[in-house]
Write a protein that holds these residues in place. Structure first.
Motif, PDB file in Angstrom:
ATOM      1  N   GLU A   1       5.032   7.657  -3.516  1.00 24.52           N
ATOM      2  CA  GLU A   1       4.239   6.708  -4.301  1.00 24.52           C
ATOM      3  C   GLU A   1       3.124   6.106  -3.454  1.00 24.52           C
ATOM      4  N   LEU A   2       3.420   5.743  -2.199  1.00 20.26           N
ATOM      5  CA  LEU A   2       2.406   5.185  -1.305  1.00 20.26           C
ATOM      6  C   LEU A   2       1.312   6.204  -1.003  1.00 20.26           C
ATOM      7  N   MET A   3       1.702   7.466  -0.875  1.00 18.79           N
ATOM      8  CA  MET A   3       0.719   8.529  -0.652  1.00 18.79           C
ATOM      9  C   MET A   3      -0.193   8.686  -1.870  1.00 18.79           C
ATOM     10  N   GLU A   4       0.400   8.632  -3.062  1.00 16.35           N
ATOM     11  CA  GLU A   4      -0.385   8.800  -4.290  1.00 16.35           C
ATOM     12  C   GLU A   4      -1.409   7.681  -4.463  1.00 16.35           C
ATOM     13  N   ARG A   5      -1.073   6.471  -3.973  1.00 16.86           N
ATOM     14  CA  ARG A   5      -2.013   5.350  -4.068  1.00 16.86           C
ATOM     15  C   ARG A   5      -3.272   5.593  -3.244  1.00 16.86           C
ATOM     16  N   LYS A   6      -3.173   6.442  -2.225  1.00 14.05           N
ATOM     17  CA  LYS A   6      -4.320   6.714  -1.356  1.00 14.05           C
ATOM     18  C   LYS A   6      -5.218   7.830  -1.881  1.00 14.05           C
ATOM     19  N   LEU A   7      -4.767   8.494  -2.926  1.00 11.91           N
ATOM     20  CA  LEU A   7      -5.583   9.569  -3.483  1.00 11.91           C
ATOM     21  C   LEU A   7      -6.851   9.007  -4.113  1.00 11.91           C
ATOM     22  N   THR A   8      -7.935   9.731  -3.999  1.00 11.80           N
ATOM     23  CA  THR A   8      -9.211   9.267  -4.544  1.00 11.80           C
ATOM     24  C   THR A   8      -9.303   9.583  -6.031  1.00 11.80           C
ATOM     25  N   LYS A   9     -10.034   8.735  -6.752  1.00 10.56           N
ATOM     26  CA  LYS A   9     -10.310   8.954  -8.161  1.00 10.56           C
ATOM     27  C   LYS A   9     -11.779   9.303  -8.307  1.00 10.56           C
ATOM     28  N   GLU A  10     -12.045  10.413  -8.941  1.00  9.61           N
ATOM     29  CA  GLU A  10     -13.424  10.849  -9.136  1.00  9.61           C
ATOM     30  C   GLU A  10     -13.792  10.778 -10.616  1.00  9.61           C
ATOM     31  N   LYS A  11     -15.021  10.277 -10.884  1.00  5.15           N
ATOM     32  CA  LYS A  11     -15.501  10.176 -12.265  1.00  5.15           C
ATOM     33  C   LYS A  11     -15.933  11.564 -12.741  1.00  5.15           C
ATOM     34  N   GLU A  12     -15.416  11.939 -13.889  1.00  7.61           N
ATOM     35  CA  GLU A  12     -15.710  13.262 -14.430  1.00  7.61           C
ATOM     36  C   GLU A  12     -16.354  13.110 -15.815  1.00  7.61           C
ATOM     37  N   ARG A  13     -17.475  13.795 -16.029  1.00  9.86           N
ATOM     38  CA  ARG A  13     -18.170  13.765 -17.321  1.00  9.86           C
ATOM     39  C   ARG A  13     -17.639  14.885 -18.207  1.00  9.86           C
ATOM     40  N   ILE A  14     -17.314  14.521 -19.455  1.00 12.04           N
ATOM     41  CA  ILE A  14     -16.847  15.504 -20.430  1.00 12.04           C
ATOM     42  C   ILE A  14     -17.785  15.456 -21.642  1.00 12.04           C
TER      43      ILE A  14
ATOM     44  N   GLN B   1       1.457  17.551   1.710  1.00 10.46           N
ATOM     45  CA  GLN B   1       0.488  16.844   2.550  1.00 10.46           C
ATOM     46  C   GLN B   1      -0.857  17.557   2.588  1.00 10.46           C
ATOM     47  N   ASP B   2      -1.225  18.184   1.454  1.00  9.90           N
ATOM     48  CA  ASP B   2      -2.512  18.865   1.389  1.00  9.90           C
ATOM     49  C   ASP B   2      -3.668  17.869   1.355  1.00  9.90           C
ATOM     50  N   ASN B   3      -3.489  16.767   0.588  1.00 11.35           N
ATOM     51  CA  ASN B   3      -4.578  15.805   0.417  1.00 11.35           C
ATOM     52  C   ASN B   3      -4.357  14.508   1.188  1.00 11.35           C
ATOM     53  N   ILE B   4      -3.117  14.074   1.310  1.00 12.62           N
ATOM     54  CA  ILE B   4      -2.773  12.896   2.104  1.00 12.62           C
ATOM     55  C   ILE B   4      -1.692  13.299   3.095  1.00 12.62           C
ATOM     56  N   CYS B   5      -1.914  13.028   4.377  1.00  7.94           N
ATOM     57  CA  CYS B   5      -0.941  13.383   5.404  1.00  7.94           C
ATOM     58  C   CYS B   5      -0.153  12.151   5.856  1.00  7.94           C
ATOM     59  N   ILE B   6       1.021  12.404   6.395  1.00  8.85           N
ATOM     60  CA  ILE B   6       1.855  11.337   6.947  1.00  8.85           C
ATOM     61  C   ILE B   6       1.684  11.314   8.464  1.00  8.85           C
ATOM     62  N   ARG B   7       1.478  10.130   8.996  1.00 13.28           N
ATOM     63  CA  ARG B   7       1.374   9.965  10.451  1.00 13.28           C
ATOM     64  C   ARG B   7       2.397   8.920  10.878  1.00 13.28           C
ATOM     65  N   VAL B   8       3.399   9.329  11.652  1.00  9.20           N
ATOM     66  CA  VAL B   8       4.428   8.412  12.143  1.00  9.20           C
ATOM     67  C   VAL B   8       3.935   7.786  13.446  1.00  9.20           C
ATOM     68  N   ILE B   9       3.600   6.500  13.390  1.00 10.58           N
ATOM     69  CA  ILE B   9       3.096   5.786  14.563  1.00 10.58           C
ATOM     70  C   ILE B   9       4.229   5.463  15.535  1.00 10.58           C
ATOM     71  N   ARG B  10       5.357   5.053  14.978  1.00 12.93           N
ATOM     72  CA  ARG B  10       6.532   4.746  15.794  1.00 12.93           C
ATOM     73  C   ARG B  10       7.777   5.073  14.985  1.00 12.93           C
ATOM     74  N   SER B  11       8.782   5.620  15.650  1.00 12.67           N
ATOM     75  CA  SER B  11      10.066   5.923  15.011  1.00 12.67           C
ATOM     76  C   SER B  11      11.170   5.589  16.004  1.00 12.67           C
ATOM     77  N   GLU B  12      11.892   4.494  15.727  1.00 11.79           N
ATOM     78  CA  GLU B  12      12.874   3.994  16.698  1.00 11.79           C
ATOM     79  C   GLU B  12      14.131   3.491  16.006  1.00 11.79           C
ATOM     80  N   VAL B  13      15.235   3.510  16.762  1.00 10.78           N
ATOM     81  CA  VAL B  13      16.471   2.879  16.317  1.00 10.78           C
ATOM     82  C   VAL B  13      16.388   1.379  16.624  1.00 10.78           C
TER      83      VAL B  13
END
Length: 496
Positions: A387-400, A320-332
């Motif tokens: 997988e859901l966390m990875e979808r939130k990662l940002t993509k940065e344009k890099e010049r090579i 969770q260095d770049n995307i954190c998990i936040r549990v809004i509700r957790s119930e049975v």
């Protein structure tokens, strides 16, 4: 064997092995190769359902493999206090080397203090470079035997079967050195490896017996559920009467579905098992909110308190260095319209573990475009959340930067296009690359290389020292003496 009328007997037990490593480096392929190599009782038709563990026989001795597809699920089991495995096989692609998830697996292995064997996989591929991997491992304080350390390595190919026998030999050699012992003839104890609700059979649970002898008719209990074993099967789900230490077995008889990773014990009576039930509170310290970070918001609904606790153990382990998990509700309980409204308001997804959603909630979720993901197996839940966390990662344009061309001649000029010739004075030139036009060290325009030739032949790449012709597309006109700086742009995504 609910009546404990046997005398304790200390025996040598089979080793329990967990296979860990980066997601694409061949963990599953290796487990399948080993399973096909020599599963006990092949004639029974093989394994048709994931039960979380299996045994093979090699040199007339058993080896038990914990089949957890991700180190998150294994770590969740470990998080409940079980040692579970004796040996870790760290699988690494010999061509790609140590990746971030490899490092996560190494940290888990060290934390669990597991004896380690490194399996250098995909040795059948041309790019395999075992020495590179060994050097990378040394930087992670994993010093292999050929580098003066104590960690054995085995070169394998799960695809071709190369080295599988050597790996099994090494596991048994390490197990002999460890001199693994356990008792039989006493009430059993062990760990829940897999659990789900079978619509016909009821709660169905795979357990690993760690000590004692487990038998049909035993009263059993965890901190959250109790029951009596109605049916006891081996990992192929063939009915057996009893199981010994290091045996993975499938149990039917728990009153509810236990949580993966819970410890279980056999008891002399149902009343004794029930007396050991505990009410456990879920800790939320790992999900504190930090407004400076990006979050994946979750609403979690589960079938039991133990399940919720197990899910949150898994989620805590995810990076969770770049995307954190936040549990809004957790119930049975089943998913309701109120859960959907909360998910909509907080931009969350709903994680449903062995629960249903009522018709109103289903319609509401569809109308509000709230995603609901259903699970009955904990490792699948962990993989989807990652997988859901990875979808939130940002993509940065890099010049090579690739290279430079000194323009020597202009062959043809059309609207927005030119054919020019020149000498590659730095690096290389690639077809499809971008370019910038410099005239007397001043940038005057830019464009793209549509076609690339050398000696009147088409090429994808022309390197330094060669002459080339390019079909250039761009609004500015190129002149003799100009310098063309060639580069490409790639999108680089963050890692978890």
């Amino acid at each position: 064997m609910a009546e404990n009328n046997k005398q304790p007997d200390v025996i040598s037990r089979p080793p329990v092995v967990v296979v860990l490593g980066h997601i694409d480096h061949g963990k599953t392929s290796l487990l399948m190769a080993i399973r096909e190599f020599n599963v006990l009782e092949k004639e029974s038709g093989g394994i048709t359902q994931h039960v979380g563990a299996y045994q093979i026989e090699h040199n007339q001795k058993k080896i038990t493999f914990i089949d957890t597809p991700g180190h998150e699920s294994f770590s969740a089991i470990r998080g409940r206090g079980s040692k579970l495995a004796d040996i870790a096989v760290l699988v690494i692609d010999a061509g790609e080397g140590v990746k971030k998830q490899t490092k996560e697996a190494i940290a888990l292995i060290k934390n669990a203090k597991l004896t380690t064997i490194v399996a250098l996989n995909k040795m059948d591929k041309p790019g395999a470079n075992p020495e590179m991997v060994k050097q990378q491992l040394s930087k992670e304080d994993i010093l292999v035997e050929s580098w003066g350390g104590q960690v054995p390595t085995v070169e394998i190919s799960a695809k071709t079967g190369q080295g599988i026998t050597d790996l099994l030999d090494m596991i048994q050699l390490v197990a002999e050195v460890e001199d693994l012992k356990a008792e039989t003839g006493v009430l059993a104890e062990g760990t829940i490896v897999e659990a789900y609700l079978d619509p016909k059979k009821g709660p169905t649970t795979t357990v690993l017996v760690e000590n004692g002898t487990l038998g049909r008719g035993d009263f059993i209990g965890t901190d959250s559920v109790v029951g009596k074993i109605k049916n006891l099967g081996d990992f192929l789900q063939k009915e057996i009467k009893e199981a010994d230490p290091s045996d993975p077995v499938v149990i039917i008889g728990f009153e509810n579905v236990p949580a993966v990773g819970e410890k279980f014990r056999a008891y002399s009576s149902y009343e004794e098992a029930k007396a050991n039930l505990k009410q456990r509170e879920i800790k939320r310290d790992a999900f504190e909110f930090d407004p400076s970070k990006k979050y994946l918001n979750l609403v979690i609904k589960g079938d039991a308190q133990g399940s919720l606790e197990g899910i949150e153990e898994v989620l805590k382990i995810l990076p969770q260095d770049n995307i954190c998990i936040r549990v809004i509700r957790s119930e049975v309980g089943d998913i309701t319209e109120q859960d959907v409204k909360m998910a909509k308001t907080s931009e969350a997804v709903i994680i449903a573990f062995r629960v249903k959603k009522d018709k109103v909630a289903e319609i509401s979720a569809e109308n509000n475009k709230v995603k609901v993901y259903d699970f009955s197996i904990i490792y699948e839940l962990a993989q989807k959340v990652r997988e859901l966390m990875e979808r939130k990662l940002t993509k940065e344009k890099e010049r090579i930067d690739l290279g430079e061309i000194e323009v020597l001649a202009i062959f043809r000029t059309e609207k927005n296009r030119q054919i020019v010739g020149g000498n590659v004075i730095e690096g290389e030139v690639q077809k499809g690359a971008l370019l910038e036009i410099f005239r007397e060290e001043e940038k005057i325009g830019h464009g793209r290389i549509i076609e690339l030739q050398s000696n009147k032949k088409d090429f994808d790449v022309v390197k330094k020292g060669k002459e080339c012709g390019i079909l250039y597309q761009g609004s500015e006109r190129i002149k003799e003496g100009d310098t063309l700086v060639v580069f490409k742009e790639e999108y680089k995504q963050e890692e978890l």
